[in-house]
Design a protein around this motif. Structure first.
Motif, PDB file in Angstrom:
ATOM      1  N   THR A 192      32.150  15.419  64.996  1.00 36.02           N
ATOM      2  CA  THR A 192      31.168  15.089  64.045  1.00 36.02           C
ATOM      3  C   THR A 192      29.904  15.158  64.708  1.00 36.02           C
ATOM      4  O   THR A 192      28.869  15.862  63.711  1.00 36.02           O
ATOM      5  CB  THR A 192      31.171  13.570  64.053  1.00 36.02           C
ATOM      6  N   ILE A 193      29.616  15.095  66.025  1.00 35.87           N
ATOM      7  CA  ILE A 193      28.433  15.585  66.628  1.00 35.87           C
ATOM      8  C   ILE A 193      28.676  16.784  67.353  1.00 35.87           C
ATOM      9  O   ILE A 193      27.555  17.771  66.915  1.00 35.87           O
ATOM     10  CB  ILE A 193      28.083  14.559  67.616  1.00 35.87           C
ATOM     11  N   GLY A 194      29.192  17.104  67.839  1.00 38.24           N
ATOM     12  CA  GLY A 194      29.619  18.435  68.615  1.00 38.24           C
ATOM     13  C   GLY A 194      29.057  18.568  69.901  1.00 38.24           C
ATOM     14  O   GLY A 194      28.306  17.771  70.418  1.00 38.24           O
ATOM     15  N   VAL A 195      28.978  19.758  70.598  1.00 35.47           N
ATOM     16  CA  VAL A 195      28.369  20.168  71.790  1.00 35.47           C
ATOM     17  C   VAL A 195      27.609  21.301  71.754  1.00 35.47           C
ATOM     18  O   VAL A 195      28.182  22.176  70.958  1.00 35.47           O
ATOM     19  CB  VAL A 195      29.537  20.118  72.838  1.00 35.47           C
ATOM     20  N   GLU A 196      26.383  21.348  72.236  1.00 36.90           N
ATOM     21  CA  GLU A 196      25.777  22.696  72.323  1.00 36.90           C
ATOM     22  C   GLU A 196      25.698  23.343  73.565  1.00 36.90           C
ATOM     23  O   GLU A 196      25.764  23.069  74.532  1.00 36.90           O
ATOM     24  CB  GLU A 196      24.095  22.510  72.025  1.00 36.90           C
ATOM     25  N   PHE A 197      25.951  24.904  73.248  1.00 36.00           N
ATOM     26  CA  PHE A 197      25.840  25.918  74.348  1.00 36.00           C
ATOM     27  C   PHE A 197      24.640  26.697  73.961  1.00 36.00           C
ATOM     28  O   PHE A 197      24.651  27.697  73.041  1.00 36.00           O
ATOM     29  CB  PHE A 197      27.047  26.742  74.155  1.00 36.00           C
ATOM     30  N   ARG A 198      23.553  26.426  74.852  1.00 38.74           N
ATOM     31  CA  ARG A 198      22.322  26.938  74.564  1.00 38.74           C
ATOM     32  C   ARG A 198      22.270  28.211  75.546  1.00 38.74           C
ATOM     33  O   ARG A 198      22.134  28.075  76.688  1.00 38.74           O
ATOM     34  CB  ARG A 198      21.226  25.999  74.883  1.00 38.74           C
ATOM     35  N   GLY A 199      21.904  29.251  74.540  1.00 40.50           N
ATOM     36  CA  GLY A 199      21.708  30.621  75.637  1.00 40.50           C
ATOM     37  C   GLY A 199      22.965  31.649  75.834  1.00 40.50           C
ATOM     38  O   GLY A 199      22.592  32.493  76.509  1.00 40.50           O
ATOM     39  N   ASP A 200      24.090  31.182  75.313  1.00 38.63           N
ATOM     40  CA  ASP A 200      25.281  31.774  75.773  1.00 38.63           C
ATOM     41  C   ASP A 200      26.231  31.972  74.691  1.00 38.63           C
ATOM     42  O   ASP A 200      27.036  31.247  74.337  1.00 38.63           O
ATOM     43  CB  ASP A 200      26.328  30.791  76.730  1.00 38.63           C
ATOM     44  N   GLU A 201      25.792  33.205  74.133  1.00 40.67           N
ATOM     45  CA  GLU A 201      26.493  33.906  73.241  1.00 40.67           C
ATOM     46  C   GLU A 201      27.972  34.262  73.186  1.00 40.67           C
ATOM     47  O   GLU A 201      28.820  34.214  72.410  1.00 40.67           O
ATOM     48  CB  GLU A 201      25.883  35.163  72.677  1.00 40.67           C
ATOM     49  N   THR A 202      28.375  34.625  74.517  1.00 44.60           N
ATOM     50  CA  THR A 202      29.538  34.827  74.939  1.00 44.60           C
ATOM     51  C   THR A 202      30.508  33.619  74.686  1.00 44.60           C
ATOM     52  O   THR A 202      31.556  33.810  74.229  1.00 44.60           O
ATOM     53  CB  THR A 202      29.810  35.259  76.273  1.00 44.60           C
ATOM     54  N   ALA A 229      34.279   7.872  76.893  1.00 42.72           N
ATOM     55  CA  ALA A 229      34.594   8.786  75.798  1.00 42.72           C
ATOM     56  C   ALA A 229      33.896   9.803  75.691  1.00 42.72           C
ATOM     57  O   ALA A 229      34.413  11.095  75.555  1.00 42.72           O
ATOM     58  CB  ALA A 229      34.640   7.959  74.484  1.00 42.72           C
ATOM     59  N   GLN A 230      32.519   9.867  75.838  1.00 47.93           N
ATOM     60  CA  GLN A 230      31.596  10.977  76.104  1.00 47.93           C
ATOM     61  C   GLN A 230      31.745  11.845  77.312  1.00 47.93           C
ATOM     62  O   GLN A 230      31.776  13.014  77.294  1.00 47.93           O
ATOM     63  CB  GLN A 230      30.168  10.338  76.168  1.00 47.93           C
ATOM     64  N   THR A 231      32.204  11.189  78.246  1.00 43.80           N
ATOM     65  CA  THR A 231      32.599  11.838  79.777  1.00 43.80           C
ATOM     66  C   THR A 231      33.740  12.729  79.153  1.00 43.80           C
ATOM     67  O   THR A 231      33.881  14.134  79.420  1.00 43.80           O
ATOM     68  CB  THR A 231      32.789  11.029  80.757  1.00 43.80           C
ATOM     69  N   LEU A 232      34.795  12.257  78.452  1.00 50.08           N
ATOM     70  CA  LEU A 232      35.955  13.128  78.390  1.00 50.08           C
ATOM     71  C   LEU A 232      35.688  14.127  77.221  1.00 50.08           C
ATOM     72  O   LEU A 232      36.216  15.267  77.465  1.00 50.08           O
ATOM     73  CB  LEU A 232      37.009  11.943  77.549  1.00 50.08           C
ATOM     74  N   ALA A 233      34.849  13.728  76.153  1.00 50.83           N
ATOM     75  CA  ALA A 233      34.279  14.777  75.288  1.00 50.83           C
ATOM     76  C   ALA A 233      33.791  16.088  75.972  1.00 50.83           C
ATOM     77  O   ALA A 233      34.137  17.251  75.727  1.00 50.83           O
ATOM     78  CB  ALA A 233      33.847  14.346  74.287  1.00 50.83           C
ATOM     79  N   ASN A 278      24.707  18.939  81.063  1.00 52.62           N
ATOM     80  CA  ASN A 278      23.387  18.534  80.703  1.00 52.62           C
ATOM     81  C   ASN A 278      23.617  17.405  79.761  1.00 52.62           C
ATOM     82  O   ASN A 278      23.151  17.271  78.657  1.00 52.62           O
ATOM     83  CB  ASN A 278      22.408  19.610  80.317  1.00 52.62           C
ATOM     84  N   SER A 279      24.281  16.222  80.257  1.00 49.14           N
ATOM     85  CA  SER A 279      24.305  15.073  79.214  1.00 49.14           C
ATOM     86  C   SER A 279      22.955  14.589  78.716  1.00 49.14           C
ATOM     87  O   SER A 279      22.282  14.567  79.511  1.00 49.14           O
ATOM     88  CB  SER A 279      25.194  14.051  79.952  1.00 49.14           C
ATOM     89  N   PRO A 280      22.954  14.375  77.295  1.00 50.23           N
ATOM     90  CA  PRO A 280      24.246  14.214  76.470  1.00 50.23           C
ATOM     91  C   PRO A 280      24.499  15.651  75.810  1.00 50.23           C
ATOM     92  O   PRO A 280      23.541  16.111  75.167  1.00 50.23           O
ATOM     93  CB  PRO A 280      23.680  13.134  75.616  1.00 50.23           C
ATOM     94  N   LEU A 281      25.921  16.188  75.948  1.00 47.53           N
ATOM     95  CA  LEU A 281      26.366  17.066  74.952  1.00 47.53           C
ATOM     96  C   LEU A 281      25.720  18.336  74.960  1.00 47.53           C
ATOM     97  O   LEU A 281      25.643  18.980  74.020  1.00 47.53           O
ATOM     98  CB  LEU A 281      26.476  16.497  73.644  1.00 47.53           C
ATOM     99  N   VAL A 282      24.947  18.799  76.159  1.00 48.41           N
ATOM    100  CA  VAL A 282      24.690  20.124  76.059  1.00 48.41           C
ATOM    101  C   VAL A 282      24.988  20.675  77.344  1.00 48.41           C
ATOM    102  O   VAL A 282      25.116  20.289  78.470  1.00 48.41           O
ATOM    103  CB  VAL A 282      23.032  19.956  76.192  1.00 48.41           C
ATOM    104  N   SER A 336      31.783  18.545  85.444  1.00 47.39           N
ATOM    105  CA  SER A 336      31.115  16.926  85.733  1.00 47.39           C
ATOM    106  C   SER A 336      29.903  16.464  84.627  1.00 47.39           C
ATOM    107  O   SER A 336      28.767  16.828  85.025  1.00 47.39           O
ATOM    108  CB  SER A 336      30.618  17.229  87.101  1.00 47.39           C
ATOM    109  N   PRO A 337      30.382  16.169  83.683  1.00 47.85           N
ATOM    110  CA  PRO A 337      29.247  15.261  82.918  1.00 47.85           C
ATOM    111  C   PRO A 337      28.647  14.391  83.780  1.00 47.85           C
ATOM    112  O   PRO A 337      29.145  13.655  84.679  1.00 47.85           O
ATOM    113  CB  PRO A 337      30.254  14.756  81.788  1.00 47.85           C
ATOM    114  N   ALA A 338      27.279  14.220  83.390  1.00 51.88           N
ATOM    115  CA  ALA A 338      26.556  13.167  84.158  1.00 51.88           C
ATOM    116  C   ALA A 338      25.839  12.153  83.408  1.00 51.88           C
ATOM    117  O   ALA A 338      24.900  12.383  82.630  1.00 51.88           O
ATOM    118  CB  ALA A 338      25.641  13.594  85.199  1.00 51.88           C
ATOM    119  N   ILE A 339      26.376  11.057  83.295  1.00 51.07           N
ATOM    120  CA  ILE A 339      25.998  10.147  82.082  1.00 51.07           C
ATOM    121  C   ILE A 339      25.716   8.719  82.689  1.00 51.07           C
ATOM    122  O   ILE A 339      26.401   8.034  83.348  1.00 51.07           O
ATOM    123  CB  ILE A 339      27.148   9.844  81.198  1.00 51.07           C
TER     124      ILE A 339
END
Length: 513
Positions: A59-69, A278-282, A234-238, A260-263
């Protein structure tokens, strides 16, 4: 006759020491747990957390900023890519993680220091990332390369740490863009324990793997993991392109990536432990999935770094019951995911000194970490001020606690020798057991022995200056550094490393920010 007089008469005790079999004994190196893990949650609760992680990714997803590969790899794998946002159908991210090994070895150039991650294995390592250091003689100050080298030496000397760590302390007297070279050189030459490489740019990750190849050989590293990378979300979700780019470098080289998510609950995610878990797992599943898309079978570790907050002030807290419960849940979720777990605990504290609060926070977090089955424990020694400071005194205080906890995880035996029946025949009712054959056979190994000098009875302690444990710890770390001897290394290997570092430094200007 009193107890000491009785034993002295029998020739078994002289000046407070048993005289028979009194030669120094080798210190055991505990790398496995032998007692069961503690499961905080049942299957139904864990399934709900996993379902919430899938909901976040769908539903929300994760962003990968600047990494087209990275975006292209996910699109090819069936994820929905919209700009920088990546979304996953329920179950897809978990499926992409299935090629990551459940257990693997980190090889050392001294095979006796190689470690295994996963299963019933335990790997403890020092703190990571502090810009400051402190000790009772010189106080709090910015860390230097000499401090970094000192902590690598201390970790190498301790039987209770199995890993050299990574950026144990920031060497702030070296330019930012060159620090990774000096840190890698220290890990490779001052220790033979496994280590972590640079991750602050893909180029620094490449330098780190290139230096490791000079020691281990390109062919060996292509088939075996010898190092790790700390990939912070780069929590949340980046994921930024620095972290995802470094991840891809290490994964392509078949070297271990620790995601290593850091929440911090209430800041980088909702307040409740269930939401943080849950967010860490995602976030972690997505990073592990990327490593497998780059190279299926690349060793990966499910990491977490989480904390609660003082909601009145916004200050971070460590060792809190909420954070510790989350740690326990993460160990269970990692086992269900099928990869080794880097615990969110360790000996962490928000205290500004190596005092009672520091040790209480640390002990609480360490209990949750080890009892719940974490495989790799970061920040097991030295951490103060929420990770801003590495303390020399707390480092060796933590070492003693690591040793005690590792001994506890061995459980105890119930073989015939463990019951000591012969001792009852020697001592009998009303007699002491200090001089029996059973005691003499086991007195050097029966009990865990801390390395910080004991204070002794009040009168002795007072006569010796009434030193607190952190003051006694000062003498301990200073003695350790004075006794340090570097491991052997072939001259041509050392020369190749030195030449690589010199050439890379000469090719780049100093960058301090």
């Amino acid at each position: 006759m009193n107890v000491l007089g009785h034993i002295t008469q029998r020739g078994r005790l002289r000046r407070g020491r048993l005289t028979r079999h009194n030669a120094p004994q080798p210190v055991p190196v505990y790398r496995h747990r032998k007692i069961p893990v503690y499961d905080l949650l049942g299957d139904a609760a864990l399934t709900r957390i996993e379902d919430q992680a899938d909901w976040i990714l769908d539903t929300i997803g994760v962003e990968f900023r600047g990494d087209e590969t990275a975006l292209a790899l996910f699109a090819t794998a069936g994820a929905r890519v919209d700009g920088a946002r990546v979304r996953f159908e329920p179950g897809l991210a978990r499926h992409l993680c299935t090629t990551a090994p459940a257990e693997f070895r980190l090889h050392s150039r001294d095979a006796t220091n190689s470690v295994d991650l996963g299963g019933d294995n335990l790997v403890l390592m020092p703190g990571y990332g502090a810009p400051f250091v402190t000790d009772l003689d010189r106080g709090r100050r910015y860390g230097t390369l000499d401090d970094f080298r000192n902590f690598v030496k201390l970790a190498y000397m301790s039987p209770w740490l199995h890993h050299s760590g990574g950026t144990v302390v920031e060497p702030t007297d070296v330019a930012v863009n060159k620090r990774h070279l000096d840190m890698m050189l220290a890990h490779l030459t001052l220790s033979t324990k496994p280590f972590m490489g640079g991750v602050t740019s893909p180029g620094r990750a490449q330098d780190s793997t290139d230096m490791a190849r000079l020691v281990f050989g390109a062919e060996f590293m292509d088939r075996n993991a010898v190092m790790q990378a700390n990939i912070n979300v780069n929590s949340p979700l980046v994921y930024d392109d620095t972290m995802s780019g470094a991840l891809r470098v290490y994964a392509a080289a078949n070297q271990c990536v620790c995601i290593s998510p850091a929440i911090f609950a209430g800041a980088m995610g909702p307040l409740s432990p269930a939401a943080v878990a849950a967010q860490t797992l995602a976030e972690a599943m997505v990073g592990i999935a990327l490593s497998q898309l780059v190279r299926p079978g690349c060793p990966a570790v499910f990491g977490s770094f989480h904390s609660s907050m003082n909601l009145k002030t916004g200050a971070l807290t460590f060792g809190s019951p909420e954070a510790n419960m989350t740690t326990m849940a993460m160990s269970q979720l990692g086992r269900r995911l099928g990869v080794p777990v880097r615990s969110g605990g360790g000996q962490v504290t928000a205290s500004n000194a190596a005092d009672g609060q520091a040790m209480q926070d640390s002990a609480d977090a360490m209990w949750a970490t080890l009892l719940s089955g974490g495989h790799q424990v970061w920040h097991a020694a030295g951490w103060l001020e929420g990770g801003l400071v590495m303390s020399y005194e707390k480092f060796v205080m933590d070492l003693d606690h690591c040793g005690a906890m590792l001994k506890m995880l061995q459980g105890f035996g119930v073989e015939d020798e463990d019951f000591g029946r012969d001792a009852y025949h020697e001592a009998g009712p009303g007699e002491n057991f200090l001089s029996t054959g059973h005691t003499l056979r086991h007195y050097t190994t029966a009990n865990f022995q801390p390395r910080i000098p004991e204070a002794g009875p009040y009168e002795t302690w007072n006569e010796n200056g009434a030193q607190t444990v952190d003051q006694r710890a000062t003498a301990r770390w200073q003695q350790m550094l004075a006794a340090y001897e570097p491991p052997d290394m072939q001259d041509n290997m050392r020369a190749a490393l030195m030449e690589f570092v010199a050439e890379r430094k000469a090719a780049m200007p100093d960058e301090w920010y």
